[in-house]
Design a protein around this motif. Structure first.
Motif, PDB file in Angstrom:
ATOM      1  N   LYS A  75       0.862  -1.171   0.000  1.00  0.00           N
ATOM      2  CA  LYS A  75       0.000   0.000   0.000  1.00  0.00           C
ATOM      3  C   LYS A  75       0.903   1.226   0.000  1.00  0.00           C
ATOM      4  N   ALA A 125      -7.509  -5.789   1.304  1.00  0.00           N
ATOM      5  CA  ALA A 125      -7.949  -5.228   0.015  1.00  0.00           C
ATOM      6  C   ALA A 125      -8.915  -4.064   0.244  1.00  0.00           C
ATOM      7  N   GLU A 173      -2.719  -3.798  -2.373  1.00  0.00           N
ATOM      8  CA  GLU A 173      -2.793  -4.469  -3.683  1.00  0.00           C
ATOM      9  C   GLU A 173      -1.768  -5.575  -3.760  1.00  0.00           C
TER      10      GLU A 173
END
Length: 71
Positions: free
Chosen positions: A5, A66, A71
């Motif tokens: 992230k 998520a 990701e």
């Protein structure tokens, strides 16, 4: 599984890693490591009776991350 992230405007550079391993006594472990990219991070291992339980826990954590933008 390795998730990241990054939000440069907020100076947020994070990682989250999960791995399923077999224990010495037939149990299964979900190893989680998280922290700032470039650091060693924190580590936690949760133990389960079956591989399916460990995979379910990994999937649940993946969905939570998520939703938070990993990701």
């Amino acid at each position: 599984m390795h998730l990241t992230k990054t939000e440069p405007q907020g100076n947020m550079f994070r990682f989250y890693r999960m791995e399923i391993v077999r224990g010495l006594f037939g149990d299964w472990g979900l190893i989680r490591e998280w922290g700032r990219i470039g650091s060693s991070g924190r580590v936690r291992t949760d133990w389960f009776d079956s591989e399916a339980d460990a995979k379910d826990a990994r999937f649940d954590l993946h969905m939570q991350k998520a939703k938070r933008g990993y990701e």
